[in-house]
Design a protein around this motif. Structure first.
Motif, PDB file in Angstrom:
ATOM      1  N   SER A  91      -9.246  -5.018  13.383  1.00 24.83           N
ATOM      2  CA  SER A  91      -8.361  -5.542  12.362  1.00 24.83           C
ATOM      3  C   SER A  91      -7.349  -4.453  12.042  1.00 24.83           C
ATOM      4  O   SER A  91      -7.689  -3.270  12.024  1.00 24.83           O
ATOM      5  N   HIS A  92      -6.141  -4.839  11.847  1.00 21.21           N
ATOM      6  CA  HIS A  92      -5.111  -3.818  11.656  1.00 21.21           C
ATOM      7  C   HIS A  92      -4.769  -3.606  10.204  1.00 21.21           C
ATOM      8  O   HIS A  92      -3.838  -2.885   9.890  1.00 21.21           O
ATOM      9  N   GLY A  93      -5.494  -4.244   9.329  1.00 18.20           N
ATOM     10  CA  GLY A  93      -5.283  -3.969   7.924  1.00 18.20           C
ATOM     11  C   GLY A  93      -4.149  -4.785   7.327  1.00 18.20           C
ATOM     12  O   GLY A  93      -3.595  -5.691   7.968  1.00 18.20           O
ATOM     13  N   LEU A  94      -3.856  -4.482   6.110  1.00 14.90           N
ATOM     14  CA  LEU A  94      -2.866  -5.247   5.351  1.00 14.90           C
ATOM     15  C   LEU A  94      -1.474  -4.654   5.546  1.00 14.90           C
ATOM     16  O   LEU A  94      -1.279  -3.732   6.350  1.00 14.90           O
ATOM     17  N   SER A  95      -0.517  -5.136   4.765  1.00 11.64           N
ATOM     18  CA  SER A  95       0.874  -4.744   4.978  1.00 11.64           C
ATOM     19  C   SER A  95       1.110  -3.295   4.539  1.00 11.64           C
ATOM     20  O   SER A  95       0.267  -2.674   3.879  1.00 11.64           O
ATOM     21  N   ILE A  96       2.237  -2.792   4.870  1.00 15.90           N
ATOM     22  CA  ILE A  96       2.562  -1.384   4.612  1.00 15.90           C
ATOM     23  C   ILE A  96       2.586  -1.065   3.121  1.00 15.90           C
ATOM     24  O   ILE A  96       2.197   0.019   2.684  1.00 15.90           O
TER      25      ILE A  96
END
Lengths: 234, 110, 503, 497
Positions: A91-96
């Motif tokens: 999973s690449h995580g949430l937004s910046i």
């Protein structure tokens, strides 16, 4: 059918219980001999202002030993049940935005956790509560930055070492008590004359620290064990 | 009156545990039971005093009984690790059974 | 008093080992085995030295106690050792020693976590036996549940996981009811020390006392697997690896019996239980449970489930005979606790040795499996004979005393259940034996490995248990001094022999 | 708490113990002939058996009695299963059922206040003991296992089974029943008559011997049941005599089976020629069983008859029983030993059997027992001065049944009956089982019928337990439902005062 049976049963149980326990509400609650002692002299004897902490880590420290062993056993059990040839969930995580904000917040979370642990004997809080906050940091890492973030930086081994060293710190505090005071888990190094300072309560401080580290590492291990995704065939 | 509330909470949790055949809901029912007992324990020993933390500048305050709070704390941690273990087992079970209806899993019968 | 420092050591040493094992796993895996052996031997040595000093032959007198943290009982937690505790502490140390040795060769995966959990279980068991504080008892019981659940599900097969779920659901409920009992006691008496509760419990109003009793009864019947709650037992005991089955069926159930004895005889009001219907209800429930257990074992086709159901039968009869509450009954019950521990552990470990050659545990698939090792087969037969109650093996003597206790009090149903239990046991064990020795043309069809692995430790363990079976049979009266001491402590109308400084 | 381990060292028990050990040795000597490969196993088992025998006869505490008896059961079961494994298992199971009955009786006696093995004055307890030892000692009604087991076990094992093991119960009854007991008397009469008739109709030699055991046991029970001192003396004397005679006969039966390759008594050919010593021993053994004057069985029977003289009906019945035993003894002697004597030639190979020594000893002692019974009665501690003196009347009373029996047999043509199938425990189990099954089928049509026959004896219980299992183990949520139900029940129960 089952609902009716249950309703009848539970109304019966409720009625009988209320009837049997009427004595309690009639007489009310009064402090026992032990609690009276805790409330009146506990802080002087142990050097901890937070009476709950003094009970947990001094008067009834053995309970806490058992309790942290419960967590230890649960962690070991969960790891042994879930350990496989695993890869972390990709999973690449949430937004910046979220990533940046949590980048700022995380140190504060960490500080508040550490504060709760270190001041456990002076104010509300203690090893468990602080440890849980430390544990959540690693969960936040996973959610915000993606699951591989924490996993690659802090290997499970280091967490295990942290957890074990927390537990060993607890035991060491107890064992040092034997040599200094003659009893296992005795509160050594307590200095009631300096009541209210950080290092007054002797072993309570150390035990708080140990439990905090242990719980934080343990919860993190549990979390990462559970979220691991099984890849078939590997 | 207070007792009646916690008792009904307890029984509600129990009913929820027995009527729900989903394993996760079953454990939620159990949690409600546990919580009701702990709430009752804490609230019953609350005599309207202050939290059991001694303040140096205000000696002689009436403090609540600290022991139940310590016990409840311990019980909560124990319950939490139990439930973590339970959920782990449910995760493992999902490898073998897609459904989580307890009556459809034959192995839970005998 | 010099030796009282051993009491916390008995609990802390296994916990310390459990904490150290993950560390050693990371540093040097090879050292783990050595650590395990040293630690378990030390535990045995401590326990034996306790026995040596405090047995009636020794110089010092029981009970002794130890105040943790230096706080006397109403303030802090104390550990104490009386004759009852001495018996159970000994049993736990010896049986865990043997089971650990057996596991060294039996367990093949996740060994590190396995020993962690095993040592936590050991520590928790010693804690349950030694502690003198109600809430501490609860913590250790929960610790037992938490640590043994992963062990039950250790094989991670479908049935093992299901067994784990069943085990933990019942364990949680049992723990919750126990906790409710503790809460009720604390709210009414304001203390958690067992000795103090024992002194003032009977001053409470009777309906309230009965409620407390009922919650503890429910909790312990769940933990003991008495009839309406026996569902988890067979599943859990049969799905676990063999040493864990032995641990659960042989030792852990006995431990809950220890709790049962201490709570109802010593701490709570036994005369009240006798006066109301509760005692006879639980007694007949246990008798029915015993009969049902044997009947279920009779129809069972899986060897390990058969053994587990036979445990249901035996635990039921032990509970029933203890509730008869005469000196003979308590003596017989405790003798059977010891004997059943030895026999059932031996049977589970023995079957564990043989079942590793087969894929299925069904009795009809075990054809010729006993040909792998004739001596172990002979030991299996000996233990089965002891289980049935053939003199001069140990099962006979406990059967004799239990019968005597039942008949003396005029509870003929109990006597009949004892007799029927051993009668039903013959066909179901003999079925296993006759399948096991029936000659098979080829080696067992379901065999995994053609050559039995070198398993000298496993064989040593089993043979040690069989020797114990024979020795405790022929020299059962050697146990008398300790057992008599324990019976004296439990006799009615005798307030708990006060722990020194306890109240 | 500790059971005092008392042993009674009075003359009858010491003598009985020595006698038992003697008989054990005697039958052990026969082992090499019949099971040469398993000598070591048998040696161990016989050693255990001897220990058990001494424990049973000497112990005065119930605990040791039970232990001794159970050791005997265990060792004999292992002995039986050396040749027939299934039979051994069935024998063990039956004996264990008997053990349970006996154990319960013993516990009852102990809780009634009899801490030691000895005289019991309550009649109900005596009767319970009769039932309690019933299965182990083959009292009528519970005797069904004896013929199949004794006839199928290997000869030396049958010898101690029939000679000693079944007698233990009677020795015990002899110890605990001091006066008359109508129940035992009636049972003894029925046993003796039933056993005699069955023996008369048997064609298989070992089955004949087994039934004659039942008949003679009936005689012993009769003597105990009459209860006067002389009758009791007679029964214990007969017990001793019968044990030796039966052991000899059973060992001999093995030799006959080897010699003739059959056990059917009609097919015995030229017995004297094949093994004259065994023929002699068999003759004397049977004459002892029949109670003919100068042989061993005579003394005991004579004493019992003496005591019965007051009661006409009893006397007639006893005379009838003795006549029955004379009849079946003569019948076998006629068919087995005397019918085909025309080609009397010695055959060397069979004669070489190692058993001549012990057969000689047995015959010798049988003769001594018959001729000087008072020495043995003195060893047993019984005063019998002048009772065994010879008189014309006695000789006549011995000769009359002998002669009439012989004439009757001659008239009946040797009483040839069609050979029956040998009884077997399997058959018995199946028989009872089918019977139960038929009854139950009429009662409960809904029960699954096919499984019942298939599963054998345990089928009923098996099916029952499976049904219960299926009822109890319903779904998981129902299992959890039982918790509040029990909670409610307990709360309610606490209310009911």
């Amino acid at each position: 059918m089952k609902i009716f049976l249950l309703l009848v049963l539970f109304s019966g149980i409720g009625f009988l219980l209320i009837d049997n326990l009427r004595f309690l509400s009639n007489s009310g609650f009064s402090l026992g001999a032990a609690t009276h002692y805790y409330v009146t002299q506990g802080f002087e004897q142990t050097g901890a202002l937070n009476l709950v902490s003094s009970i947990l880590y001094d008067f009834r420290a053995f309970d806490s030993l058992g309790e942290s062993t419960v967590i230890f056993a649960a962690v070991s059990g969960i790891v042994s049940l879930l350990s496989r040839k695993t890869l972390p969930v990709s999973s690449h995580g949430l937004s910046i935005i979220v990533k940046r904000i949590f980048g700022i917040l995380t140190p504060f979370l960490f500080v508040s956790g550490i504060y709760l642990i270190l001041h456990g004997h002076l104010s509300p809080g203690g090893g468990f509560q602080g440890g849980v906050i430390l544990g959540t940091i690693s969960i936040v890492f996973c959610i915000v930055y993606g699951s591989s973030f924490d996993y690659t930086r802090y290997s499970p081994q280091s967490k295990t070492i942290l957890e074990v060293s927390g537990a060993l710190l607890f035991l060491a505090m107890g064992i040092i008590g034997i040599f200094l005071e003659g009893f296992f888990l005795a509160n050594w190094f307590s200095s009631p004359e300096r009541l209210g300072k950080l290092l007054t309560p002797g072993s309570i401080f150390g035990i708080n620290l140990g439990v905090g580290i242990k719980i934080g590492a343990g919860l993190s291990i549990i979390f990462y064990s559970i979220i691991q995704k099984r890849i078939e065939g590997k | 009156m207070n007792q009646l509330f916690f008792l009904s909470l307890f029984l509600l949790g129990f009913i929820g545990m027995l009527l729900n055949r989903n394993l996760i809901k079953l454990i939620i029912g159990f949690e409600i039971m546990e919580a009701s007992v702990l709430l009752w324990f804490i609230s019953f020993t609350n005599q309207g005093g202050n939290p059991p933390i001694y303040l140096l500048d205000k000696p002689g305050m009436v403090l609540n009984d600290p022991l139940p709070q310590a016990l409840a704390l311990t019980a909560i941690v124990i319950a939490a690790s139990n439930i973590a273990l339970f959920l782990t087992l449910v995760i493992e079970l999902s490898r073998y059974h897609k459904a989580s209806d307890v009556d459809k899993i034959k192995g839970l019968r005998d | 008093m010099r030796l009282s420092f051993l009491l916390p050591l008995l609990i802390v040493l296994p916990l310390l080992t459990a904490f150290l094992i993950p560390l050693i796993d990371i540093l040097a895996i090879a050292l783990r085995k050595i650590l395990v052996i040293i630690s378990i031997s030390l535990e045995l040595v401590f326990s034996l030295s306790l026995l040596f000093y405090f047995s009636p032959l020794g110089k010092e007198k029981l009970p002794i106690s130890y105040y943790l943290g230096g706080w006397e009982p109403p303030l802090g937690i104390s550990l104490s050792l009386n004759h009852l505790g001495l018996i159970f502490s000994m049993l736990v140390s010896v049986s865990l020693f043997l089971i650990t040795l057996y596991s060294l060769e039996y367990i093949e995966h996740h060994e590190g976590k396995y020993y962690v959990l095993l040592f936590v279980v050991l520590g928790a068991m010693q804690g349950v036996v030694l502690t003198n504080d109600l809430f501490n008892l609860y913590v250790f019981i929960e610790l037992l549940t938490v640590a043994s659940t992963p062990l039950v599900a250790f094989d991670r097969t479908s049935s093992a996981i299901e067994a784990g779920i069943k085990y933990i659901v019942y364990g949680l409920l049992g723990g919750l009811f126990f906790f409710i009992g503790i809460v009720l006691i604390y709210l009414s008496l304001g203390t958690l020390s067992l000795a103090e509760i024992a002194l003032s419990f009977s001053s409470l109003p009777i309906p309230f006392q009965e409620t407390v009793l009922i919650f503890f009864i429910i909790s312990l019947t769940i933990k003991l697997g008495i009839f309406p709650f026996h569902f988890w037992l067979a599943k859990a005991h049969s799905s676990a690896p063999a040493p864990i089955s032995a641990l659960l069926s042989g030792v852990m159930l006995k431990l809950y019996l220890c709790v049962f004895l201490r709570l109802f005889w010593v701490v709570l009001d036994f005369p009240l239980m006798e006066a109301s219907w509760l005692k006879s209800f639980v007694l007949y429930l246990a008798l029915g449970s015993s009969l049902l257990g044997h009947l279920f074992a009779f129809q069972e086709e899986d060897l390990k489930r058969l053994l587990a159901f036979s445990s249901v039968g035996h635990i039921g009869i032990i509970v029933a005979v203890l509730l008869v509450n005469t000196p003979e009954a308590l003596y017989g019950g405790m003798l059977h606790i010891i004997n059943h521990l030895i026999m059932k552990s031996a049977l589970f470990l023995d079957s564990g040795y043989f079942l590793q050659f087969t894929k299925s545990h069904l009795i009809k698939d075990l054809k010729g499996v006993f040909h792998y090792n004739r001596y172990l087969f002979a030991s299996f037969v000996i233990v089965v004979l002891a289980m049935i109650g053939i003199p001069p093996l140990n099962g006979f003597f406990s059967k004799w005393y239990m019968l005597l206790a039942f008949v003396e009090e005029g509870i003929h149903l109990g006597g009949i259940v004892v007799i029927l239990g051993s009668l039903l046991a013959i066909p179901y064990y003999f079925r296993v034996i006759s399948y096991g020795i029936s000659p098979c043309e080829e080696k067992p069809v379901v065999s995994l490995s053609q050559d039995p692995p070198p398993a000298s430790l496993m064989i040593f363990t089993i043979l040690a248990l069989v020797v114990l079976t024979v020795v405790t049979g022929i020299f059962y009266f050697c146990l008398n001094p300790i057992l008599d001491g324990a019976v004296q402590e439990l006799l009615p109308l005798q307030i708990y022999p006060p722990f020194p400084g306890g109240s | 708490m500790i059971v005092g381990n008392y042993f009674s060292l009075e003359p009858p028990f010491i003598f009985l113990t020595l006698w038992g050990i003697f008989l054990t040795c005697l039958s052990f000597l026969a082992v090499p002939v019949f099971a040469p490969l398993k000598k070591k196993t048998f040696a161990l088992l016989y050693l255990g058996f001897a220990g058990g025998i001494s424990l049973v006869f000497l112990s005065e505490s119930w605990l040791f009695l039970v232990i001794g008896w159970e050791i005997i059961t265990l060792t004999t079961a292992f002995m039986v299963s050396q040749s027939h494994r299934k039979l051994g298992q069935q024998y063990f199971f039956l004996q264990f059922v008997g053990e349970c009955l006996f154990l319960y009786t013993v516990i009852l006696a102990q809780t009634t206040g009899y801490q030691k093995v000895g005289v019991i004055s309550e009649v109900w307890l005596q009767n319970l003991f009769i039932v309690g030892v019933g299965l182990k000692s083959a009292i009528f009604g519970l005797h069904f296992w004896l013929p199949p087991v004794h006839s199928q076990a290997s000869p030396p094992v049958s010898a101690i089974l029939s000679g000693l093991t079944v007698k233990i119960g009677f020795v015990l009854l002899w110890r605990i029943i001091p006066q008359e007991n109508a129940f035992l008397l009636g049972l003894g009469l029925i046993m003796a008559i039933y056993g005699g008739i069955q023996a008369l109709l048997a064609t298989d030699y070992k089955v004949l011997l087994a039934y004659s055991t039942i008949s003679q046991l009936g005689y012993i029970a009769l003597g105990i049941g009459i209860g006067s001192p002389l009758a009791r003396a007679g029964s214990i004397l007969h017990l001793v005599a019968h044990s030796l005679a039966k052991s000899t006969l059973f060992i001999g039966s093995g030799l006959w089976e080897k010699a003739h390759h059959t056990r059917n008594i009609y097919q015995f050919q030229n017995s004297w020629g094949k093994n004259p010593l065994n023929a002699l021993a068999t003759t004397i053994g049977f004459l002892s069983l029949a109670g003919i004057a100068p042989f061993a069985g005579y003394a005991g029977k004579h004493l019992i008859k003496l005591e019965a003289e007051g009661n006409l009906w009893l006397l007639i019945l006893i005379q009838l029983i003795s006549f029955l035993s004379v009849l079946y003894s003569l019948r076998f002697l006629w068919w087995g030993l005397f019918k085909n004597r025309s080609n009397f030639t010695l055959q060397k190979e069979v004669q070489k059997s190692n058993l001549s020594f012990q057969l000689l000893i047995a015959t010798f002692i049988l003769l001594i027992l018959g001729i000087w019974p008072s020495t043995f009665s003195a060893l047993l501690g019984i005063e019998t001065d002048g009772l065994f003196l010879w008189s014309f009347q006695k000789i006549l009373s011995n000769l009359i049944p002998l002669v009439t029996g012989g004439l009757l047999l001659f008239w009946l043509g040797g009483l040839s009956v069609r050979p029956k199938k040998a009884p077997s425990l399997d058959f018995l189990f199946q028989g009872t089982y089918t019977c139960c099954y038929r009854i139950s089928r009429r009662c409960f049509q809904l029960l699954d019928s096919e499984k019942w026959i298939k599963e054998g004896l345990g089928g009923g219980i098996l099916l029952l337990s499976q049904k219960i299992y299926r009822i109890v183990f319903t779904s998981f949520s129902n299992q959890l439902l039982l918790i509040p139900i029990l909670l409610f029940l307990l709360l309610l129960l606490a209310r009911i005062k």
